[in-house]
Design a protein around this motif. Structure first.
Motif, short mmCIF file in Angstrom:
data_model
loop_
_atom_site.label_atom_id
_atom_site.label_comp_id
_atom_site.label_asym_id
_atom_site.label_seq_id
_atom_site.Cartn_x
_atom_site.Cartn_y
_atom_site.Cartn_z
N THR A 110 3.22 5.81 -9.90
CA THR A 110 3.83 5.65 -8.69
C THR A 110 2.97 5.02 -7.55
OG1 THR A 110 4.84 7.95 -8.80
CG2 THR A 110 4.77 7.20 -6.71
N ASP A 116 3.85 1.41 -6.06
CA ASP A 116 3.99 1.09 -4.73
C ASP A 116 3.09 -0.19 -4.37
OD1 ASP A 116 5.72 3.23 -4.34
OD2 ASP A 116 4.18 4.61 -3.79
N LYS A 172 4.86 -3.41 -5.10
CA LYS A 172 5.94 -3.94 -4.04
C LYS A 172 5.44 -4.33 -2.71
CE LYS A 172 9.33 -0.15 -5.68
NZ LYS A 172 10.09 1.08 -5.02
N SER A 173 4.23 -3.69 -2.42
CA SER A 173 3.56 -4.22 -1.33
C SER A 173 3.09 -5.60 -1.14
CB SER A 173 2.59 -3.27 -0.86
OG SER A 173 1.32 -3.46 -1.56
#
Length: 490
Positions: free
Chosen positions: A266, A270, A273-274
């Motif tokens: 996870t 994340d 994505k950032s």
């Protein structure tokens, strides 16, 4: 504290100078000229200085070359007497025209491209997101990350430094820090990163600057060396075994208490994505890397030298704006390594010029008479490997011993010296696992604090012995089998 550090450096410098002076004052051995003995005294003082590091190693090497130029004791012909100042300065600068030095320099620039473009971070996070659900899988993700970066970043310390921020971000998520629960997951990740980086340093010729430096010294001693592809092929079976085995070995010998968690996946997703979509710079860096790898592997078929490829790739990164010209100019590690290696190559070449190699080879020519060739070769490999305990730098080790071991390899009756030297240099990368100070990755990950000193030493000898055993049992027979098909050049 600063005053104490300055005092320590002064003492180290005095010791370095005294070693050289004392050796020079010893009566010159029969068969050597005064010039040769003076050069050897300077060379040994340089080695001591590289070990003690009273000043920056590159500066120390530059000083040694400068002294040899002023005293005119390094160029060809000095075994018969002094040479002119023009010949001395040409010899002193000869290392800067060495193709190996420029190969390493250019490869450092390629490493900057992975960092500046963001491609290295993206690849790392992607692999963690795919393999990080279990701790063992995360270990293999770490191995793959380093394996991908290894051909393009010749400093294994720099590779460890580039992956360190990502890997070290994971343990605190599970309350695993150097001070609190390090064995939960942090210790496993740290030692896996350390061990896999050492392994990859042997897989590729360009994965560690000490590999290329050792080959430069071998060439200076008058012996042929393998090209990029031949090195890779010679190591192939051992590379596959060690690459697949290392994360599992760490899992067995230094197991984490946390066996897995979906939180790691996870977190990686994340982070991906950032950083957003893949940029043009990343695509260009990927393309450049593929071209570089293809040309390093098949350059001999295209008539393109490995150094030419590295230079073209470095220029392409600037032209395509993957890195800027200021990035190129401000890459201090690359310029530092260039000065360091160029001067060391020059100093190593001087040993042959002054007649020292020819002289000392006569002292070893009967050393291995009476020993079975295989026993002598294995003994030489083990001696060469475990001498690493006495050096805190790959470069200092190669500088001190490579030429001597080339001579020792030539003194074993009934063997091919080039093949024997190949047995010596192929394990240089993974043998760095032995101690916390023997190579860049061990220094980086030992400093992380996740691994106790006693554990690091215990794991070092354990992994070192296992790696060497696999190389002797699998690697040496393979090298002997494939040897006629390998390409060598002087």
């Amino acid at each position: 504290m600063k005053q104490a550090s300055t005092k320590s450096k002064i003492i180290k410098m005095i010791v370095t100078i005294l070693v050289g002076v004392i050796i020079f004052l010893i009566p010159t051995p029969h068969g050597l000229s005064v010039h040769a003995w003076g050069y050897l005294a300077l060379f040994i003082a340089l080695i001591v200085g590289l070990i003690l590091e009273p000043i920056a190693p590159a500066l120390l090497s530059l000083i040694a070359v400068g002294l040899a130029i002023l005293l005119k004791i390094g160029p060809v012909g000095t075994e018969h007497g002094s040479v002119g100042s023009h010949a001395a300065i040409e010899w002193g600068l000869s290392g800067f025209s060495n193709t190996v030095v420029w190969l390493i320099f250019s490869a450092f620039m390629i490493g900057i491209g992975f960092s500046k473009s963001g491609l290295g971070r993206r690849m790392s996070l992607y692999l963690v997101s795919k393999l990080g659900k279990r701790t063992l899988g995360l270990g293999y993700a770490i191995a793959i990350i380093d394996g991908i970066l290894a051909p393009f970043i010749p400093s294994n310390a720099a590779r460890s430094g580039s992956t360190y921020p990502i890997i070290s971000s994971i343990p605190p998520m599970f309350d695993s820090t150097p001070e609190n629960n390090p064995r939960k997951i942090g210790s496993y990740l740290a030692y896996t990163a350390c061990a896999t980086c050492c392994v990859s340093s042997s897989i590729f010729l360009t994965a560690s600057s000490s590999n290329s430096l050792a080959l430069a010294f071998i060439t200076k001693a008058g012996m042929a060396v393998p090209n990029w592809l031949s090195w890779f092929v010679a190591m192939l079976p051992v590379s596959i075994i060690l690459f697949l085995l290392t994360p599992l070995l760490v899992y067995w010998f230094y197991p984490p208490t946390l066996k897995g968690s979906p939180e790691i996946v996870t977190w990686a997703k994340d982070e991906l994505k950032s950083i957003g979509k893949v940029t043009l710079s990343e695509y260009l860096m990927l393309l450049i890397s593929i071209v570089a790898l293809v040309l390093w592997i098949g350059g001999s078929y295209f008539g393109i030298n490995a150094t030419t490829t590295a230079l073209v790739v470095a220029i392409a990164m600037v032209v395509l704006k993957v890195i800027s010209w200021n990035d190129f100019l401000s890459n201090k590690p690359a310029w530092n390594v260039m000065v360091w290696l160029a001067t060391l190559v020059t100093m190593a070449g001087g040993l042959k010029n002054v007649g020292f190699i020819e002289w000392i080879s006569t002292k070893f020519e009967h050393l291995f008479i009476g020993f079975p060739p295989l026993v002598a070769i294995i003994g030489l490999v083990l001696l060469f490997s475990f001498l690493r305990y006495f050096f805190a730098s790959n470069t200092a080790f190669a500088t001190a011993f490579m030429t001597i071991f080339v001579i020792l390899a030539q003194s074993i009756p009934g063997t091919d010296p080039i093949k024997t030297v190949l047995y010596l240099v192929l394990p240089m990368g993974f043998v760095g696992i032995l101690a916390p100070y023997t190579t860049g990755p061990t220094t980086v990950w030992y400093a992380s604090g996740y691994i106790k000193s006693s554990s690091f030493w215990r794991l070092g000898i354990t992994f070192g012995v296992i790696y060497l055993a696999i190389f002797i049992i699998v690697g040496m027979p393979w090298v002997s089998f494939i040897y006629p098909y390998l390409s060598f050049s002087k």
